[in-house]
Write a protein that holds these residues in place. Structure first.
Motif, PDB file in Angstrom:
ATOM      1  N   TYR A 184     -16.782  57.854 -29.150  1.00  0.00           N
ATOM      2  CA  TYR A 184     -16.727  56.388 -29.118  1.00  0.00           C
ATOM      3  C   TYR A 184     -15.308  55.891 -29.373  1.00  0.00           C
ATOM      4  O   TYR A 184     -14.857  54.924 -28.752  1.00  0.00           O
ATOM      5  CB  TYR A 184     -17.685  55.793 -30.149  1.00  0.00           C
ATOM      6  N   ASN A 185     -14.591  56.555 -30.275  1.00  0.00           N
ATOM      7  CA  ASN A 185     -13.210  56.165 -30.557  1.00  0.00           C
ATOM      8  C   ASN A 185     -12.344  56.298 -29.298  1.00  0.00           C
ATOM      9  O   ASN A 185     -11.500  55.439 -29.027  1.00  0.00           O
ATOM     10  CB  ASN A 185     -12.625  57.025 -31.681  1.00  0.00           C
ATOM     11  N   GLU A 213     -22.742  51.605 -34.012  1.00  0.00           N
ATOM     12  CA  GLU A 213     -23.383  51.268 -35.291  1.00  0.00           C
ATOM     13  C   GLU A 213     -24.903  51.197 -35.144  1.00  0.00           C
ATOM     14  O   GLU A 213     -25.647  51.599 -36.048  1.00  0.00           O
ATOM     15  CB  GLU A 213     -22.823  49.949 -35.822  1.00  0.00           C
ATOM     16  N   GLU A 214     -25.374  50.681 -34.008  1.00  0.00           N
ATOM     17  CA  GLU A 214     -26.825  50.621 -33.765  1.00  0.00           C
ATOM     18  C   GLU A 214     -27.439  52.016 -33.682  1.00  0.00           C
ATOM     19  O   GLU A 214     -28.601  52.216 -34.033  1.00  0.00           O
ATOM     20  CB  GLU A 214     -27.098  49.860 -32.451  1.00  0.00           C
ATOM     21  N   ARG A 215     -26.636  52.980 -33.222  1.00  0.00           N
ATOM     22  CA  ARG A 215     -27.117  54.360 -33.125  1.00  0.00           C
ATOM     23  C   ARG A 215     -27.024  55.097 -34.454  1.00  0.00           C
ATOM     24  O   ARG A 215     -27.310  56.283 -34.556  1.00  0.00           O
ATOM     25  CB  ARG A 215     -26.317  55.129 -32.067  1.00  0.00           C
ATOM     26  N   GLY A 216     -26.586  54.361 -35.501  1.00  0.00           N
ATOM     27  CA  GLY A 216     -26.526  54.957 -36.836  1.00  0.00           C
ATOM     28  C   GLY A 216     -25.242  55.698 -37.132  1.00  0.00           C
ATOM     29  O   GLY A 216     -25.145  56.409 -38.146  1.00  0.00           O
ATOM     30  N   LEU A 217     -24.230  55.562 -36.262  1.00  0.00           N
ATOM     31  CA  LEU A 217     -22.953  56.228 -36.497  1.00  0.00           C
ATOM     32  C   LEU A 217     -22.070  55.373 -37.398  1.00  0.00           C
ATOM     33  O   LEU A 217     -22.030  54.149 -37.268  1.00  0.00           O
ATOM     34  CB  LEU A 217     -22.232  56.493 -35.170  1.00  0.00           C
ATOM     35  N   ASP A 218     -21.368  56.016 -38.319  1.00  0.00           N
ATOM     36  CA  ASP A 218     -20.463  55.310 -39.224  1.00  0.00           C
ATOM     37  C   ASP A 218     -19.064  55.269 -38.630  1.00  0.00           C
ATOM     38  O   ASP A 218     -18.480  56.317 -38.315  1.00  0.00           O
ATOM     39  CB  ASP A 218     -20.418  56.019 -40.590  1.00  0.00           C
ATOM     40  N   ALA A 225     -14.685  46.695 -26.041  1.00  0.00           N
ATOM     41  CA  ALA A 225     -14.412  47.599 -27.161  1.00  0.00           C
ATOM     42  C   ALA A 225     -15.328  47.283 -28.339  1.00  0.00           C
ATOM     43  O   ALA A 225     -15.915  48.187 -28.948  1.00  0.00           O
ATOM     44  CB  ALA A 225     -12.949  47.483 -27.587  1.00  0.00           C
ATOM     45  N   TYR A 226     -15.475  45.989 -28.648  1.00  0.00           N
ATOM     46  CA  TYR A 226     -16.356  45.596 -29.760  1.00  0.00           C
ATOM     47  C   TYR A 226     -17.827  45.841 -29.419  1.00  0.00           C
ATOM     48  O   TYR A 226     -18.638  46.138 -30.313  1.00  0.00           O
ATOM     49  CB  TYR A 226     -16.108  44.134 -30.140  1.00  0.00           C
ATOM     50  N   SER A 227     -18.177  45.747 -28.147  1.00  0.00           N
ATOM     51  CA  SER A 227     -19.551  46.059 -27.733  1.00  0.00           C
ATOM     52  C   SER A 227     -19.859  47.532 -27.990  1.00  0.00           C
ATOM     53  O   SER A 227     -20.948  47.892 -28.447  1.00  0.00           O
ATOM     54  CB  SER A 227     -19.748  45.756 -26.240  1.00  0.00           C
ATOM     55  N   LEU A 228     -18.877  48.387 -27.700  1.00  0.00           N
ATOM     56  CA  LEU A 228     -19.040  49.812 -27.965  1.00  0.00           C
ATOM     57  C   LEU A 228     -19.161  50.081 -29.466  1.00  0.00           C
ATOM     58  O   LEU A 228     -19.951  50.933 -29.890  1.00  0.00           O
ATOM     59  CB  LEU A 228     -17.849  50.592 -27.403  1.00  0.00           C
ATOM     60  N   LEU A 229     -18.386  49.335 -30.250  1.00  0.00           N
ATOM     61  CA  LEU A 229     -18.471  49.472 -31.711  1.00  0.00           C
ATOM     62  C   LEU A 229     -19.873  49.121 -32.197  1.00  0.00           C
ATOM     63  O   LEU A 229     -20.470  49.850 -33.013  1.00  0.00           O
ATOM     64  CB  LEU A 229     -17.429  48.554 -32.367  1.00  0.00           C
ATOM     65  N   ASN A 230     -20.427  48.033 -31.687  1.00  0.00           N
ATOM     66  CA  ASN A 230     -21.789  47.618 -32.070  1.00  0.00           C
ATOM     67  C   ASN A 230     -22.817  48.669 -31.645  1.00  0.00           C
ATOM     68  O   ASN A 230     -23.758  48.971 -32.390  1.00  0.00           O
ATOM     69  CB  ASN A 230     -22.132  46.263 -31.437  1.00  0.00           C
ATOM     70  N   LEU A 231     -22.617  49.223 -30.454  1.00  0.00           N
ATOM     71  CA  LEU A 231     -23.540  50.240 -29.950  1.00  0.00           C
ATOM     72  C   LEU A 231     -23.523  51.482 -30.840  1.00  0.00           C
ATOM     73  O   LEU A 231     -24.582  52.048 -31.149  1.00  0.00           O
ATOM     74  CB  LEU A 231     -23.150  50.619 -28.511  1.00  0.00           C
ATOM     75  N   THR A 275     -11.409  54.232 -35.888  1.00  0.00           N
ATOM     76  CA  THR A 275     -12.057  53.167 -35.106  1.00  0.00           C
ATOM     77  C   THR A 275     -11.406  51.827 -35.420  1.00  0.00           C
ATOM     78  O   THR A 275     -11.009  51.078 -34.516  1.00  0.00           O
ATOM     79  CB  THR A 275     -13.560  53.088 -35.446  1.00  0.00           C
ATOM     80  N   HIS A 276     -11.304  51.521 -36.709  1.00  0.00           N
ATOM     81  CA  HIS A 276     -10.743  50.231 -37.127  1.00  0.00           C
ATOM     82  C   HIS A 276      -9.259  50.119 -36.751  1.00  0.00           C
ATOM     83  O   HIS A 276      -8.795  49.058 -36.328  1.00  0.00           O
ATOM     84  CB  HIS A 276     -10.933  50.055 -38.635  1.00  0.00           C
ATOM     85  N   THR A 277      -8.539  51.225 -36.900  1.00  0.00           N
ATOM     86  CA  THR A 277      -7.102  51.207 -36.562  1.00  0.00           C
ATOM     87  C   THR A 277      -6.893  50.940 -35.077  1.00  0.00           C
ATOM     88  O   THR A 277      -6.012  50.173 -34.692  1.00  0.00           O
ATOM     89  CB  THR A 277      -6.449  52.556 -36.957  1.00  0.00           C
TER      90      THR A 277
END
Length: 456
Positions: free
Chosen positions: A290-291, A314-319, A306-312, A324-326
């Motif tokens: 994802y990164n 998180e929805e899949r339970g990935l931390d 990019a933010y949609s992928l981040l939400n996806l 990612t934030h950088t």
């Protein structure tokens, strides 16, 4: 015959339980077997010792020896080799040597694996000279080295920074009739890759192909990664395609390595096609994947995607991790969204992440957008900095012809015990010469030398 067969079955059961980390059940199985009249042998206890050493610790494994002796079973060379391996896992050289000494006191002759294990322990502890002396002991004692002996020796030399000696040993062994196996080539190829010795690695890779050995998936992945790291993108892509043609299982890591390399080389359409193929064949993406995808969208300026992928994710339970934030903060800065980048940076701090790399991206982003004074204010407001933090500001201050301030920052970086880039140092000196005088530049050079002597 029945007893031997029963003991063999017992040993198979003990081995299975130990592999499953069910040591208490393994102990119970031995007790039940004895009650049924099936006596354990040295293999039973050796298997138990290996299990304890792997999953509990050396001391727990060593305690089994006393029980062996009470049962009238004498330890053998395998017993002590297992204990030496357990001590090596804990990097306990003293325990490893104690086992070797105890073996000799009991009249048990150490075999090649005893010395292999000792060599491995010495290499792990950063004692390559002593490990090499152990290899000479093997030869002096007329013990025949095995393939594993040479692999341990070559790998140990490489990991301790003696890759030239490892290659020299490899060539000497070949001259004496040693036929290396694929594992040996992989060890050297991986070490050359880590050292950035691309040409040497490729020569060895070609030699492997001509030797009659077929490169395996590990070889191809290592060579591909090195090609991309050293910016030989065409060769890296050829390796990937060859790996694919030969039917090797190229995993998610291989795909992500390829996507990252294609992005760096500017081949965005190829990267896009590769990502689409990844998703099509049904790879279960992890956070590193994802990164890679988030980074690709940020470089394309597609922050919403990019933010949609981040939400996806998180929805899949990935931390999400600090990378990612950088990546997102860097993307926001490049898009000129400084306020949003700062809010994300503050959010990252609240989550308890190490924000140094993200902070450096933010500082660099401010500088590139012309907000130098604000970047300096942010710089002075934080306690943790590294050489990249200073370098970014020094570089951008020089571009803005603010050489004296750049000189102060560069000097404070050296006084803080950090290394500075030669290019930054040259830029400051050149700038001081142009805007001030050669005398000012000479004084600054003297201050740098003094600071380096005091802090390096």
């Amino acid at each position: 015959m029945f007893l031997r067969l029963s003991t063999k079955l017992l040993n198979i059961s003990i081995a299975s339980l130990c592999r499953a980390k069910q040591l208490e059940k393994a102990e119970a199985a031995i007790i039940d077997a004895i009650r049924l009249g099936v006596l354990p042998d040295v293999v039973t206890y050796n298997t138990l010792i290996t299990g304890y050493c792997q999953f509990v610790g050396f001391d727990a494994g060593y305690c089994v020896i006393h029980r062996m002796k009470e049962a009238g079973i004498n330890p053998d060379v395998v017993t002590y080799n297992s204990l030496m391996a357990g001590a090596t896992r804990l990097q306990s050289l003293s325990s490893c040597l104690d086992m070797l000494e105890e073996m000799l006191e009991m009249g048990i002759t150490p075999d090649v694996w005893s010395y292999n294990t000792l060599m491995h322990c010495l290499f792990k502890l950063g004692k390559p000279d002593e490990a090499y002396r152990t290899f000479h002991d093997i030869l002096l004692k007329n013990i025949s080295p095995c393939q594993a002996t040479f692999n341990i020796l070559i790998s140990g030399l490489c990991k301790n920074g003696y890759i030239d000696k490892a290659l020299l040993l490899f060539r000497n062994l070949q001259r004496h009739g040693y036929i290396p196996e694929i594992v040996t080539y992989n060890i050297l190829i991986n070490s050359l890759c880590k050292s950035g010795m691309w040409k040497d690695m490729m020569r060895l890779f070609e030699e492997l192909r001509e030797s009659g050995h077929d490169p395996n998936a590990i070889t191809y992945t290592t060579v591909m990664k090195c090609c991309f790291r050293c910016k030989h993108f065409r060769e890296g892509l050829e390796i990937f395609l060859e790996m694919k043609r030969k039917g090797y299982a190229y995993d998610l890591f291989s795909y992500c390595t390829l996507v990252g390399a294609l992005l760096k080389s500017g081949r965005r359409q190829d990267a896009n096609n590769c990502i689409a193929h990844m998703i099509k064949i049904g790879y279960e993406l992890d956070m590193a994947s994802y990164n890679t995808l988030i980074n690709w969208h940020c470089k394309e300026g597609k922050l919403e995607s990019a933010y949609s992928l981040l939400n996806l994710a998180e929805e899949r339970g990935l931390d999400c991790d600090k990378y990612t934030h950088t990546i997102l903060i860097d993307g926001l800065c490049k898009a000129g969204k400084i306020d949003a980048a700062q809010r994300h940076l503050n959010h990252m701090k609240m989550l308890g992440f190490n924000c140094l790399v993200a902070f450096n991206c933010f500082i660099d982003g401010l500088c590139k957008l012309g907000h130098l004074d604000y970047a300096l204010k942010i710089f002075h407001s934080v306690d943790v900095k590294d050489s990249f933090t200073y370098s970014s500001l020094v570089h951008n201050l020089c571009k803005a012809r603010r050489y004296r301030l750049a000189a102060e920052l560069l000097l404070s970086c050296i006084k803080a015990g950090m290394k500075v880039l030669k290019s930054d140092q040259k830029a400051v000196i050149k700038g001081l010469t142009l805007t001030g005088s050669k005398r000012d530049a000479k004084k600054f050079e003297l201050k740098i030398r003094i600071a380096k002597l005091l802090h390096y």
